[in-house]
Every structure is written in C-alpha cells, then in structure tokens.
Write a protein that holds these residues in place. Structure first.
Motif, PDB file in Angstrom:
ATOM      1  N   GLY A 263       0.705  -1.147  -0.066  1.00 47.17           N
ATOM      2  CA  GLY A 263      -0.015   0.070  -0.102  1.00 47.17           C
ATOM      3  C   GLY A 263       0.858   1.347   0.000  1.00 47.17           C
ATOM      4  N   LEU A 264       2.269   1.138   0.162  1.00 47.11           N
ATOM      5  CA  LEU A 264       2.932   2.410   0.110  1.00 47.11           C
ATOM      6  C   LEU A 264       3.249   2.767  -1.291  1.00 47.11           C
ATOM      7  CD1 LEU A 264       5.880   1.637   2.759  1.00 47.11           C
ATOM      8  CD2 LEU A 264       3.608   3.083   3.013  1.00 47.11           C
ATOM      9  N   GLU A 265       2.949   1.926  -2.258  1.00 47.16           N
ATOM     10  CA  GLU A 265       3.087   2.399  -3.692  1.00 47.16           C
ATOM     11  C   GLU A 265       2.777   3.692  -4.073  1.00 47.16           C
ATOM     12  OE1 GLU A 265       2.092   0.384  -8.236  1.00 47.16           O
ATOM     13  OE2 GLU A 265       1.562  -0.272  -6.614  1.00 47.16           O
ATOM     14  N   PRO A 266       1.545   4.024  -3.693  1.00 45.19           N
ATOM     15  CA  PRO A 266       1.109   5.633  -4.224  1.00 45.19           C
ATOM     16  C   PRO A 266       1.998   6.598  -3.609  1.00 45.19           C
ATOM     17  CG  PRO A 266      -0.889   4.270  -3.437  1.00 45.19           C
ATOM     18  CD  PRO A 266       0.322   3.381  -3.105  1.00 45.19           C
ATOM     19  N   VAL A 267       2.407   6.499  -2.255  1.00 42.37           N
ATOM     20  CA  VAL A 267       3.373   7.390  -1.617  1.00 42.37           C
ATOM     21  C   VAL A 267       4.695   7.218  -2.383  1.00 42.37           C
ATOM     22  CG1 VAL A 267       4.548   7.666   0.610  1.00 42.37           C
ATOM     23  CG2 VAL A 267       2.295   6.720   0.745  1.00 42.37           C
ATOM     24  N   LEU A 268       5.004   6.061  -2.744  1.00 41.71           N
ATOM     25  CA  LEU A 268       6.537   6.144  -3.472  1.00 41.71           C
ATOM     26  C   LEU A 268       6.513   6.415  -4.872  1.00 41.71           C
ATOM     27  CD1 LEU A 268       7.817   2.725  -1.866  1.00 41.71           C
ATOM     28  CD2 LEU A 268       8.282   4.982  -1.205  1.00 41.71           C
ATOM     29  N   SER A 269       5.345   6.362  -5.363  1.00 49.56           N
ATOM     30  CA  SER A 269       4.994   6.929  -6.756  1.00 49.56           C
ATOM     31  C   SER A 269       5.207   8.383  -6.696  1.00 49.56           C
ATOM     32  CB  SER A 269       3.659   6.372  -7.304  1.00 49.56           C
ATOM     33  OG  SER A 269       3.479   7.099  -8.533  1.00 49.56           O
ATOM     34  N   LEU A 270       4.547   9.128  -5.759  1.00 56.01           N
ATOM     35  CA  LEU A 270       4.553  10.582  -5.871  1.00 56.01           C
ATOM     36  C   LEU A 270       5.843  10.931  -5.299  1.00 56.01           C
ATOM     37  CD1 LEU A 270       3.212  12.944  -5.842  1.00 56.01           C
ATOM     38  CD2 LEU A 270       2.367  13.078  -3.533  1.00 56.01           C
ATOM     39  N   THR A 271       6.549  10.533  -4.441  1.00 58.26           N
ATOM     40  CA  THR A 271       7.612  10.960  -3.704  1.00 58.26           C
ATOM     41  C   THR A 271       8.884  10.719  -4.716  1.00 58.26           C
ATOM     42  OG1 THR A 271       7.959   8.922  -2.522  1.00 58.26           O
ATOM     43  CG2 THR A 271       7.072  10.975  -1.274  1.00 58.26           C
ATOM     44  N   ASP A 272       8.624   9.740  -5.503  1.00 57.70           N
ATOM     45  CA  ASP A 272       9.962   9.401  -6.695  1.00 57.70           C
ATOM     46  C   ASP A 272       9.686  10.398  -7.579  1.00 57.70           C
ATOM     47  OD1 ASP A 272      10.862   7.215  -5.087  1.00 57.70           O
ATOM     48  OD2 ASP A 272       9.916   5.790  -6.607  1.00 57.70           O
ATOM     49  N   ALA A 273       8.506  10.862  -7.931  1.00 59.33           N
ATOM     50  CA  ALA A 273       8.247  11.967  -9.028  1.00 59.33           C
ATOM     51  C   ALA A 273       8.783  13.160  -8.592  1.00 59.33           C
ATOM     52  CB  ALA A 273       7.027  12.084  -9.594  1.00 59.33           C
TER      53      ALA A 273
ATOM     54  N   LEU B 286      -1.397  13.383  -3.205  1.00 56.78           N
ATOM     55  CA  LEU B 286      -1.269  11.986  -2.953  1.00 56.78           C
ATOM     56  C   LEU B 286      -2.534  11.237  -2.875  1.00 56.78           C
ATOM     57  CD1 LEU B 286       0.519   9.644  -1.772  1.00 56.78           C
ATOM     58  CD2 LEU B 286       0.367  10.552   0.609  1.00 56.78           C
ATOM     59  N   GLY B 287      -3.559  11.932  -2.291  1.00 59.13           N
ATOM     60  CA  GLY B 287      -4.988  11.255  -2.058  1.00 59.13           C
ATOM     61  C   GLY B 287      -5.434  10.771  -3.558  1.00 59.13           C
ATOM     62  N   ARG B 288      -5.033  11.690  -4.642  1.00 65.94           N
ATOM     63  CA  ARG B 288      -5.581  11.292  -6.158  1.00 65.94           C
ATOM     64  C   ARG B 288      -4.993  10.193  -6.597  1.00 65.94           C
ATOM     65  NH1 ARG B 288      -3.939  16.533  -9.375  1.00 65.94           N
ATOM     66  NH2 ARG B 288      -5.698  15.482 -10.724  1.00 65.94           N
ATOM     67  N   ARG B 289      -3.764   9.514  -5.903  1.00 63.70           N
ATOM     68  CA  ARG B 289      -3.290   8.545  -6.425  1.00 63.70           C
ATOM     69  C   ARG B 289      -3.572   7.186  -5.922  1.00 63.70           C
ATOM     70  NH1 ARG B 289       2.589   9.360  -8.748  1.00 63.70           N
ATOM     71  NH2 ARG B 289       2.457  11.768  -9.241  1.00 63.70           N
ATOM     72  N   TYR B 290      -4.651   7.187  -5.061  1.00 65.27           N
ATOM     73  CA  TYR B 290      -5.268   5.999  -4.701  1.00 65.27           C
ATOM     74  C   TYR B 290      -6.519   5.726  -5.538  1.00 65.27           C
ATOM     75  CZ  TYR B 290      -2.588   6.396  -0.093  1.00 65.27           C
ATOM     76  OH  TYR B 290      -1.314   6.449   0.670  1.00 65.27           O
ATOM     77  N   HIS B 291      -6.525   4.480  -5.956  1.00 67.28           N
ATOM     78  CA  HIS B 291      -7.553   3.944  -6.804  1.00 67.28           C
ATOM     79  C   HIS B 291      -8.279   2.559  -6.261  1.00 67.28           C
ATOM     80  CE1 HIS B 291      -5.936   6.771  -9.970  1.00 67.28           C
ATOM     81  NE2 HIS B 291      -4.704   6.227  -9.516  1.00 67.28           N
TER      82      HIS B 291
END
Length: 340
Positions: free
Chosen positions: A20-30, A81-86
């Motif tokens: 579940g950390l995937e959305p977090v890491l997706s944004l922080t990596d970007a 960050l919230g918009r990256r949760y699907h």
C-alpha cells in the motif's frame, strides 16, 4: 437505501499490506524526494513490492509523518497524494466496492472492511434526506500538521474512489476542511472537483443522498459476493488482539534474520520482559508466535518455486534440515512432497 448511521468497523491501529506504500513512493519518486527522507527513522525491513509483506500501523504512520512534512515543505498539498489511490490500490476490497449493486452498498462494504485499507483518519457516515455526510476523525496523539495532512489525503482518496465506482458521483459534492484556505486553492479544485469550505469544524464530504440507491455501472452480484467473502476472511485473519497482531507482523518482517525476541521487542520500543508479559496476557508465548508465523508462510513460499534451502533461509532457519524437520512436524510430510 435508508442510511441512519454507518460507523467504520475499525480504528487505525491495524496491520497493513506493505504494498500500500506504492502511491506514496510513486509521488515522492516523481518529486525526487530521497527514499532516505521517506523512511528516515523507520525500521521497515520489507519490500513494498511484495504482495504478502505486512507492516504495522505505527510503521506506516512514521512513513506518512515523514512524507507529510516533506511534501508540506515543498508546497505539495495532501490531495495530490490522495488522488493516487485507486480502487485497484485496495485489492479485493476495491473489487468488492466496484462490483457492489449500488453506491450505498459500496460505501457499506468499504466501511465494514476499513482494516483492509490504509486509512488513519477514521471515517464514519451519517445521513438523512438532506445529505450524506462522510466525516473523518484524525488519529489521536498525532501532531496537528500530520493529522490535517492525513485527513485531507483520505478525503481526496475517497473522492477519487467515488468517481471510479460511479462516474459523475462528485456532482454537487461539498468538501469541508478544518484548515485555512491556501494561497493557491487550484490543486484542491482540480482533485476534488470543487473548492472546499475552509475553516470548518470537521473534515468531511457531503453527498447527494440520492446516490445511495444509484446502481453502479460495473455491478456484479457474483463478483461482489465472492470478493466480500474474501474480505471477511482477510479481515478475520487480521482482527483480534492488536498487540499480538503487531508482534506477528514484526516477526514476519524479521524472519530472514532469525526474528530474535530482542529484535522484535526493540522494534516495539519495549523490553523482552515486557513483551513476554504482554504475550502471556494474550495467552501466547514468543516461541508459539514464531512457530505460527513460520508455519503460515511456509506453504506459500514453497509454491512460489523457491528451493527448500531458500525457504529455510527466508524463515530464519540455520539450514534446510531444520526447516524440513519443522515442516514434517506441522504437516506430516516433507517439504518436497508439496511440489509434486
């Protein structure tokens, strides 16, 4: 659908899937936030890409505290960050919601199995003919800035899930946030589809009550029933004594290094003596927990194609012979028999 009250079935202190950390890491990596900043001070020896890896709520909260403050420093609002949760972020829970017969049924299953999500700002739903109100309560003992970030992230995620389950569900949406209006509200309008009402007493979404009985476009009675049963099985496996659940998660994380009791106690911020006492109060011993975690993990590791030696190492055994002996004791046959 008449809705008087739909409370969530869990607080926030429940084990979580590390994936579940995937959305977090997706944004922080970007944003080129160093992983060292994301995980600063956090002991999390698991791979976020492993669908079976688990983490404690405290571990995820420590990560989110780092992320909240780093993004705030960079001027990135929580809604980004919230918009990256699907719906797909939540696995079988997402499919249970998407396949529900109505929007109200999707909300009900999401709240019933909240402990399969990554929520910290616990939601509850009240409603009458004037509107359906989704209020989020911030976790206790969390600094105000982090609590506000988590509430805004969760409301943005709920808004995103609404649109995916029922396109157009955001029409007429009212968003209430406790924070002050930012200098640039455009990101909020872009994510939420409306500008929030700032300085409200609570963080909440208010929806049209007619949505509750609206059929979902991807409704499937069979899929919904099947996914709901899977959710119930997963939730039942995770629920119980919260302290014992945390010990099990940490033991699972530390298995490759042997999962020594001292290491687990250190990760919990306590002593071995205190950990031993708490386990005794829950009717367990550390050896029993370690054995149970190993026994639960072994079949899946063998079926993944790993060699017996590799499985033994993953489970913290000194050699394959020790693992094979334990496996025969658990299942009455050697680990090689499972491959045939």
């Amino acid at each position: 659908m008449s809705l008087a009250l739909l409370p969530s079935q869990a607080g926030w202190d429940f084990p979580r899937a590390a994936a579940g950390l995937e959305p977090v890491l997706s944004l922080t990596d970007a944003l080129k936030v160093p992983r060292s900043a994301v995980f600063a001070g956090v002991r999390l020896p698991v791979d976020g890409r492993d669908p079976d890896a688990m983490m404690t709520a405290r571990q995820e909260l420590d990560v989110m505290t780092n992320v909240a403050r780093e993004l705030t420093r960079r001027g990135v609002p929580a809604v980004e960050l919230g918009r990256r949760y699907h719906l797909t972020t939540f696995g079988v829970l997402g499919f249970a919601m998407q396949s529900a017969p109505t929007f109200g049924a999707a909300m009900e299953v999401g709240l019933r199995f909240l402990d399969l999500s990554h929520s910290f700002a616990t939601p509850s739903v009240t409603g009458d003919e004037r509107g359906v109100r989704v209020t989020v309560r911030r976790p206790p003992d969390v600094p105000d800035d982090v609590g506000r970030f988590l509430a805004e992230r969760d409301l943005a995620a709920i808004s995103q899930l609404m649109r995916e389950a029922l396109p157009g569900a955001e029409a007429g949406l009212v968003v209430q946030l406790t924070g002050d209006a930012p200098a640039d509200p455009r990101p909020y309008r872009a994510v939420l589809g409306t500008e929030p009402r700032w300085g409200s007493p609570t963080d909440a979404l208010v929806l049209d009550p007619a949505l509750l009985d609206t059929p979902l476009p991807q409704a499937s009675a069979a899929t919904h029933a099947w996914c709901s049963r899977l959710c119930a099985d997963l939730a039942a496996a995770r629920r119980g004594d919260a302290g014992l659940d945390q010990v099990r998660v940490l033991v699972s994380q530390l298995l490759p290094s042997g999962a020594a009791m001292k290491d687990v106690a250190d990760a919990l911020g306590t002593s071995e003596r205190t950990l031993r006492r708490r386990l005794a109060e829950a009717g367990a011993t550390y050896r029993e927990v370690l054995e149970d975690v190993r026994r639960s993990a072994a079949p899946g590791l063998l079926e993944s194609g790993l060699s017996t030696e590799d499985v033994a190492a993953r489970l913290g055994y000194a050699d394959a012979a020790g693992f094979a002996h334990a496996y025969r004791r658990w299942f009455g046959l050697g680990p090689g028999a499972r491959r045939r």
